[in-house]
Design a protein around this motif. Structure first.
Motif, short mmCIF file in Angstrom:
data_model
loop_
_atom_site.label_atom_id
_atom_site.label_comp_id
_atom_site.label_asym_id
_atom_site.label_seq_id
_atom_site.Cartn_x
_atom_site.Cartn_y
_atom_site.Cartn_z
N ILE A 136 0.84 -1.21 0.00
CA ILE A 136 0.00 0.00 0.00
C ILE A 136 0.87 1.25 0.00
O ILE A 136 0.62 2.20 -0.77
N LEU A 137 1.89 1.26 0.84
CA LEU A 137 2.80 2.41 0.86
C LEU A 137 3.47 2.61 -0.49
O LEU A 137 3.62 3.74 -0.97
N GLN A 147 -4.48 5.07 9.80
CA GLN A 147 -5.91 4.76 9.68
C GLN A 147 -6.30 4.46 8.25
O GLN A 147 -7.09 3.55 7.99
N MET A 148 -5.72 5.20 7.29
CA MET A 148 -6.02 4.97 5.88
C MET A 148 -5.49 3.60 5.44
O MET A 148 -6.18 2.86 4.72
N ILE A 149 -4.28 3.26 5.86
CA ILE A 149 -3.71 1.96 5.52
C ILE A 149 -4.57 0.84 6.08
O ILE A 149 -4.86 -0.15 5.40
N ASP A 208 -6.53 -7.14 -5.64
CA ASP A 208 -7.62 -6.83 -4.72
C ASP A 208 -7.29 -5.58 -3.90
O ASP A 208 -8.15 -4.72 -3.68
N VAL A 209 -6.04 -5.48 -3.43
CA VAL A 209 -5.63 -4.32 -2.63
C VAL A 209 -5.69 -3.05 -3.47
O VAL A 209 -6.14 -2.00 -3.00
N ILE A 213 -7.75 0.40 -2.82
CA ILE A 213 -7.21 1.77 -2.85
C ILE A 213 -8.11 2.68 -3.69
O ILE A 213 -8.44 3.80 -3.29
N VAL A 214 -8.52 2.18 -4.86
CA VAL A 214 -9.42 2.95 -5.73
C VAL A 214 -10.74 3.21 -5.02
O VAL A 214 -11.26 4.34 -5.03
N ASP A 215 -11.29 2.18 -4.37
CA ASP A 215 -12.56 2.34 -3.65
C ASP A 215 -12.42 3.36 -2.53
O ASP A 215 -13.35 4.16 -2.28
N TYR A 216 -11.29 3.35 -1.85
CA TYR A 216 -11.06 4.30 -0.75
C TYR A 216 -11.10 5.73 -1.26
O TYR A 216 -11.78 6.60 -0.68
N TRP A 217 -10.38 6.00 -2.36
CA TRP A 217 -10.36 7.36 -2.91
C TRP A 217 -11.73 7.78 -3.40
O TRP A 217 -12.12 8.94 -3.26
#
Length: 232
Positions: A136-137, A147-149, A208-209, A213-217
């Motif tokens: 992720i980083l 929290q975002m991670i 999947d990760v 990330i896309v879903d989070y943004w």
């Protein structure tokens, strides 16, 4: 003063109206000067740096070598890279290399990263959460809070923080809008991670990760739009 890498004398990137001087610090004419600075930095750690000097002296004495021998060989192993010294000298002092001799210390920065990677168990049975956090980083590429991670990884924030703490020497914590955010300290470690098969973005896990990330943004943007609508 500005620096850039890699240095390409045929590609001019800085345009100013004031006089400027360009130096290729990888040129052989600077090798001896840089090596002298490297040795001076190592001696500073042995004799003056208050946090590590006593432990370094004990490590040297335990192996029955002279300080000069230590300076010479560590300078050679550093390949004139100060980032190598930034990592290795404090870790020698902290006991990370207590089971190694002077000759067994990593050779160069990439070998240092690989040695640490193996010692963290990443070559045999890597912890999946640890791998996901590093991925992720690597993928986000900008400073982000724990929290975002945790949200992207769908994991407990405390467990994610434990992973960040284990890799903290490679990370640069900084305060942004009241949150402690993390990013990689140096581009060389990011380059090392990009070459690791364990972090290959084509793995199903990381596909999947990446989608998370896309879903989070998208959720963040939707929330901002809703907040703007309320303000109106």
């Amino acid at each position: 003063m500005l620096t850039r890498r890699p240095y390409d004398p045929d590609r001019k990137r800085l345009f100013t109206e004031v006089p400027q001087q360009k130096l290729n610090l990888t040129s052989s004419e600077y090798f001896d000067l840089n090596r002298a600075d490297i040795k001076g930095y190592i001696r500073f750690f042995i004799y003056e740096e208050p946090k590590h000097k006593q432990a370094l002296k004990k490590w040297i004495e335990k192996r029955q070598i002279s300080a000069d021998t230590f300076v010479e060989l560590v300078a050679q192993k550093s390949e004139n890279n100060f980032m190598y010294l930034r990592y290795v000298l404090p870790e020698i002092a902290s006991g990370f290399y207590d089971d190694l001799s002077l000759n067994q210390l990593p050779d160069g920065l990439i070998d240092y990263y690989q040695t640490h990677w193996v010692r963290m168990g990443m070559d045999t049975a890597p912890n999946q959460l640890m791998v996901v956090v590093l991925f992720i980083l690597k993928e986000v590429g900008t400073p982000i809070p724990c929290q975002m991670i945790a949200d992207i990884a769908n994991q407990d924030e405390g467990e994610v923080q434990s992973v960040l703490d284990r890799w903290i020497e490679y990370l640069k914590p900084q305060q942004i809008d009241g949150d402690t955010c993390y990013n990689f300290y140096h581009a060389s470690f990011l380059d090392f991670l990009k070459a690791k098969k364990e972090l290959d973005k084509n793995r199903k896990l990381f596909k999947d990760v990446n989608q998370r990330i896309v879903d989070y943004w998208e959720r963040q943007m939707q929330q901002e739009d809703e907040d703007d609508a309320k303000d109106c």
